[in-house]
Design a protein around this motif. Structure first.
Motif, PDB file in Angstrom:
ATOM      1  N   GLY A 130      41.025  23.768  39.804  1.00  0.00           N
ATOM      2  CA  GLY A 130      40.645  24.257  38.488  1.00  0.00           C
ATOM      3  C   GLY A 130      41.518  25.364  37.955  1.00  0.00           C
ATOM      4  O   GLY A 130      42.557  25.705  38.527  1.00  0.00           O
ATOM      5  N   VAL A 131      41.064  25.928  36.843  1.00  0.00           N
ATOM      6  CA  VAL A 131      41.740  27.026  36.164  1.00  0.00           C
ATOM      7  C   VAL A 131      40.746  28.172  36.024  1.00  0.00           C
ATOM      8  O   VAL A 131      39.587  27.965  35.668  1.00  0.00           O
ATOM      9  CB  VAL A 131      42.232  26.589  34.763  1.00  0.00           C
ATOM     10  N   ASN A 132      41.232  29.388  36.291  1.00  0.00           N
ATOM     11  CA  ASN A 132      40.424  30.600  36.210  1.00  0.00           C
ATOM     12  C   ASN A 132      40.980  31.518  35.131  1.00  0.00           C
ATOM     13  O   ASN A 132      42.189  31.644  34.980  1.00  0.00           O
ATOM     14  CB  ASN A 132      40.455  31.314  37.569  1.00  0.00           C
ATOM     15  N   HIS A 133      40.084  32.152  34.382  1.00  0.00           N
ATOM     16  CA  HIS A 133      40.480  33.171  33.400  1.00  0.00           C
ATOM     17  C   HIS A 133      39.659  34.419  33.702  1.00  0.00           C
ATOM     18  O   HIS A 133      38.440  34.427  33.524  1.00  0.00           O
ATOM     19  CB  HIS A 133      40.213  32.700  31.972  1.00  0.00           C
ATOM     20  N   THR A 134      40.308  35.452  34.182  1.00  0.00           N
ATOM     21  CA  THR A 134      39.615  36.692  34.539  1.00  0.00           C
ATOM     22  C   THR A 134      39.947  37.776  33.527  1.00  0.00           C
ATOM     23  O   THR A 134      41.108  37.946  33.159  1.00  0.00           O
ATOM     24  CB  THR A 134      40.048  37.166  35.943  1.00  0.00           C
ATOM     25  N   PHE A 135      38.919  38.484  33.081  1.00  0.00           N
ATOM     26  CA  PHE A 135      39.163  39.652  32.239  1.00  0.00           C
ATOM     27  C   PHE A 135      38.410  40.842  32.807  1.00  0.00           C
ATOM     28  O   PHE A 135      37.330  40.717  33.370  1.00  0.00           O
ATOM     29  CB  PHE A 135      38.814  39.388  30.764  1.00  0.00           C
ATOM     30  N   PHE A 136      39.048  42.024  32.683  1.00  0.00           N
ATOM     31  CA  PHE A 136      38.565  43.263  33.263  1.00  0.00           C
ATOM     32  C   PHE A 136      37.993  44.158  32.175  1.00  0.00           C
ATOM     33  O   PHE A 136      38.449  44.144  31.039  1.00  0.00           O
ATOM     34  CB  PHE A 136      39.718  43.985  33.972  1.00  0.00           C
ATOM     35  N   PHE A 137      36.990  44.988  32.529  1.00  0.00           N
ATOM     36  CA  PHE A 137      36.383  45.921  31.581  1.00  0.00           C
ATOM     37  C   PHE A 137      35.720  47.052  32.360  1.00  0.00           C
ATOM     38  O   PHE A 137      35.681  47.013  33.595  1.00  0.00           O
ATOM     39  CB  PHE A 137      35.388  45.199  30.653  1.00  0.00           C
ATOM     40  N   ASP A 138      35.189  48.060  31.662  1.00  0.00           N
ATOM     41  CA  ASP A 138      34.554  49.243  32.280  1.00  0.00           C
ATOM     42  C   ASP A 138      35.408  49.817  33.403  1.00  0.00           C
ATOM     43  O   ASP A 138      34.932  50.087  34.510  1.00  0.00           O
ATOM     44  CB  ASP A 138      33.154  48.894  32.814  1.00  0.00           C
ATOM     45  N   GLU A 139      36.680  50.035  33.095  1.00  0.00           N
ATOM     46  CA  GLU A 139      37.602  50.560  34.093  1.00  0.00           C
ATOM     47  C   GLU A 139      37.486  52.077  34.160  1.00  0.00           C
ATOM     48  O   GLU A 139      37.386  52.750  33.138  1.00  0.00           O
ATOM     49  CB  GLU A 139      39.022  50.128  33.741  1.00  0.00           C
ATOM     50  N   ASP A 140      37.486  52.609  35.370  1.00  0.00           N
ATOM     51  CA  ASP A 140      37.417  54.049  35.584  1.00  0.00           C
ATOM     52  C   ASP A 140      38.530  54.413  36.560  1.00  0.00           C
ATOM     53  O   ASP A 140      38.564  53.905  37.680  1.00  0.00           O
ATOM     54  CB  ASP A 140      36.056  54.441  36.164  1.00  0.00           C
ATOM     55  N   GLY A 141      39.463  55.269  36.136  1.00  0.00           N
ATOM     56  CA  GLY A 141      40.579  55.637  36.996  1.00  0.00           C
ATOM     57  C   GLY A 141      41.762  54.696  36.852  1.00  0.00           C
ATOM     58  O   GLY A 141      42.800  54.901  37.458  1.00  0.00           O
ATOM     59  N   VAL A 142      41.591  53.652  36.061  1.00  0.00           N
ATOM     60  CA  VAL A 142      42.668  52.702  35.784  1.00  0.00           C
ATOM     61  C   VAL A 142      42.732  52.592  34.273  1.00  0.00           C
ATOM     62  O   VAL A 142      41.717  52.346  33.618  1.00  0.00           O
ATOM     63  CB  VAL A 142      42.358  51.308  36.392  1.00  0.00           C
TER      64      VAL A 142
ATOM     65  N   ALA B 119      30.241  30.547  36.774  1.00  0.00           N
ATOM     66  CA  ALA B 119      30.017  31.795  36.053  1.00  0.00           C
ATOM     67  C   ALA B 119      29.210  32.730  36.953  1.00  0.00           C
ATOM     68  O   ALA B 119      28.594  32.284  37.925  1.00  0.00           O
ATOM     69  CB  ALA B 119      29.276  31.540  34.746  1.00  0.00           C
ATOM     70  N   ALA B 120      29.198  34.010  36.610  1.00  0.00           N
ATOM     71  CA  ALA B 120      28.466  34.983  37.432  1.00  0.00           C
ATOM     72  C   ALA B 120      28.173  36.224  36.608  1.00  0.00           C
ATOM     73  O   ALA B 120      28.742  36.424  35.533  1.00  0.00           O
ATOM     74  CB  ALA B 120      29.290  35.360  38.663  1.00  0.00           C
ATOM     75  N   THR B 121      27.285  37.050  37.130  1.00  0.00           N
ATOM     76  CA  THR B 121      27.108  38.371  36.543  1.00  0.00           C
ATOM     77  C   THR B 121      28.366  39.178  36.888  1.00  0.00           C
ATOM     78  O   THR B 121      29.081  38.837  37.837  1.00  0.00           O
ATOM     79  CB  THR B 121      25.827  39.043  37.086  1.00  0.00           C
ATOM     80  N   PRO B 122      28.676  40.242  36.142  1.00  0.00           N
ATOM     81  CA  PRO B 122      29.936  40.971  36.353  1.00  0.00           C
ATOM     82  C   PRO B 122      30.072  41.538  37.766  1.00  0.00           C
ATOM     83  O   PRO B 122      29.129  42.085  38.326  1.00  0.00           O
ATOM     84  CB  PRO B 122      29.877  42.101  35.325  1.00  0.00           C
ATOM     85  N   PHE B 123      31.267  41.401  38.309  1.00  0.00           N
ATOM     86  CA  PHE B 123      31.598  41.955  39.622  1.00  0.00           C
ATOM     87  C   PHE B 123      32.206  43.340  39.425  1.00  0.00           C
ATOM     88  O   PHE B 123      32.999  43.557  38.517  1.00  0.00           O
ATOM     89  CB  PHE B 123      32.600  41.056  40.358  1.00  0.00           C
ATOM     90  N   LYS B 124      31.818  44.308  40.289  1.00  0.00           N
ATOM     91  CA  LYS B 124      32.377  45.653  40.239  1.00  0.00           C
ATOM     92  C   LYS B 124      33.138  45.899  41.537  1.00  0.00           C
ATOM     93  O   LYS B 124      32.584  45.720  42.627  1.00  0.00           O
ATOM     94  CB  LYS B 124      31.274  46.700  40.068  1.00  0.00           C
ATOM     95  N   HIS B 125      34.394  46.299  41.399  1.00  0.00           N
ATOM     96  CA  HIS B 125      35.242  46.515  42.567  1.00  0.00           C
ATOM     97  C   HIS B 125      35.759  47.941  42.598  1.00  0.00           C
ATOM     98  O   HIS B 125      36.173  48.484  41.568  1.00  0.00           O
ATOM     99  CB  HIS B 125      36.448  45.565  42.552  1.00  0.00           C
TER     100      HIS B 125
ATOM    101  N   LYS C 227      35.275  46.425  36.508  1.00  0.00           N
ATOM    102  CA  LYS C 227      34.400  45.254  36.505  1.00  0.00           C
ATOM    103  C   LYS C 227      35.204  44.081  35.975  1.00  0.00           C
ATOM    104  O   LYS C 227      36.163  44.267  35.214  1.00  0.00           O
ATOM    105  CB  LYS C 227      33.182  45.494  35.611  1.00  0.00           C
ATOM    106  N   HIS C 228      34.821  42.885  36.404  1.00  0.00           N
ATOM    107  CA  HIS C 228      35.491  41.703  35.873  1.00  0.00           C
ATOM    108  C   HIS C 228      34.557  40.513  35.871  1.00  0.00           C
ATOM    109  O   HIS C 228      33.551  40.465  36.581  1.00  0.00           O
ATOM    110  CB  HIS C 228      36.776  41.379  36.646  1.00  0.00           C
ATOM    111  N   LEU C 229      34.890  39.570  35.026  1.00  0.00           N
ATOM    112  CA  LEU C 229      34.244  38.260  34.990  1.00  0.00           C
ATOM    113  C   LEU C 229      35.315  37.219  35.219  1.00  0.00           C
ATOM    114  O   LEU C 229      36.353  37.239  34.558  1.00  0.00           O
ATOM    115  CB  LEU C 229      33.559  38.023  33.641  1.00  0.00           C
ATOM    116  N   PRO C 230      35.087  36.297  36.164  1.00  0.00           N
ATOM    117  CA  PRO C 230      36.105  35.296  36.462  1.00  0.00           C
ATOM    118  C   PRO C 230      35.656  33.853  36.189  1.00  0.00           C
ATOM    119  O   PRO C 230      35.556  33.027  37.097  1.00  0.00           O
ATOM    120  CB  PRO C 230      36.311  35.489  37.963  1.00  0.00           C
ATOM    121  N   PRO C 231      35.319  33.492  34.931  1.00  0.00           N
ATOM    122  CA  PRO C 231      34.881  32.109  34.703  1.00  0.00           C
ATOM    123  C   PRO C 231      35.957  31.116  35.143  1.00  0.00           C
ATOM    124  O   PRO C 231      37.148  31.354  34.919  1.00  0.00           O
ATOM    125  CB  PRO C 231      34.628  32.048  33.201  1.00  0.00           C
ATOM    126  N   THR C 232      35.513  30.034  35.774  1.00  0.00           N
ATOM    127  CA  THR C 232      36.429  29.045  36.344  1.00  0.00           C
ATOM    128  C   THR C 232      35.928  27.648  36.007  1.00  0.00           C
ATOM    129  O   THR C 232      34.742  27.358  36.161  1.00  0.00           O
ATOM    130  CB  THR C 232      36.506  29.223  37.877  1.00  0.00           C
TER     131      THR C 232
END
Length: 190
Positions: A118-130, A73-79, A92-97
């Motif tokens: 393993g298995v990863n489930h990523t969900f995206f949020f706070d999207e700007d321009g997308v 787990a991690a704090t949210p990543f911003k790309h 931003k996304h969270l990629p729990p694995t």
């Protein structure tokens, strides 16, 4: 000469100290710096996704002396999303694995390399321009190394290859992020 004998005796004493010795039921908690580095080509011509570094946490439950189940787990990543060198969007996304891990050395070894699937489930949020990036399910492959520091403390380095593919704006256009994820940290065995 006396100093050399003292140093040699100290080295022998330290090497004779018991190692972490993983056992079924142990819980290993690690924290550190995690970098998510997307692959160079996003799957859309001329579009790239930038990397980000955040705080990461892992929790491993040892089901046997050489087999563990890990949650990353991690704090949210911003790309940033870039086209022609210009940032056109952010997300931003969270990629729990969740991974099954196999520890390659004897459970009493101070050095504990491991591999995981393993298995990863990523969900995206706070999207700007997308408008919207869809959720992603994918496989993850990992390798790492724990080193016993004594007193149930350990140093850790790990890498994951994660399959993160999302659909852009419900358009049927796939965005392939597929990052390498690096972590350097420390932990404790309970």
């Amino acid at each position: 000469m006396k100093l050399l004998k003292t140093l040699l005796a100290s080295a022998v004493a330290v090497s004779a100290m018991p190692a972490l010795a993983y056992e079924a039921g142990d819980i290993i908690v690690k924290a550190g710096i995690v970098n998510v580095n997307p692959k160079e080509d996003s799957g859309i011509d001329g579009v790239t996704v930038g990397d980000d570094t955040q705080l990461g946490l892992t929790l491993t439950y040892m089901v046997a002396p050489q087999v563990g189940v890990e949650v990353l787990a991690a704090t949210p990543f911003k790309h940033g999303v870039y086209a022609g060198g210009e940032r056109i969007a952010t997300t931003k996304h969270l990629p729990p694995t969740v991974s099954a891990q196999y520890y390659l050395m004897d459970p009493a070894s101070k050095l504990q390399p491991y591999v995981g699937l393993g298995v990863n489930h990523t969900f995206f949020f706070d999207e700007d321009g997308v408008d919207h990036l869809g959720k992603s399910w994918g496989l993850s492959y990992s390798a790492g190394l724990n080193y016993d520091l004594g007193n149930n403390l350990l140093a850790n380095a790990a890498v994951w290859k994660i399959d993160i593919d999302s659909e852009l704006n419900g358009s049927g256009t796939d965005v392939e992020i597929d990052p390498l994820v690096f972590m350097v940290g420390a932990g404790m065995k309970f």
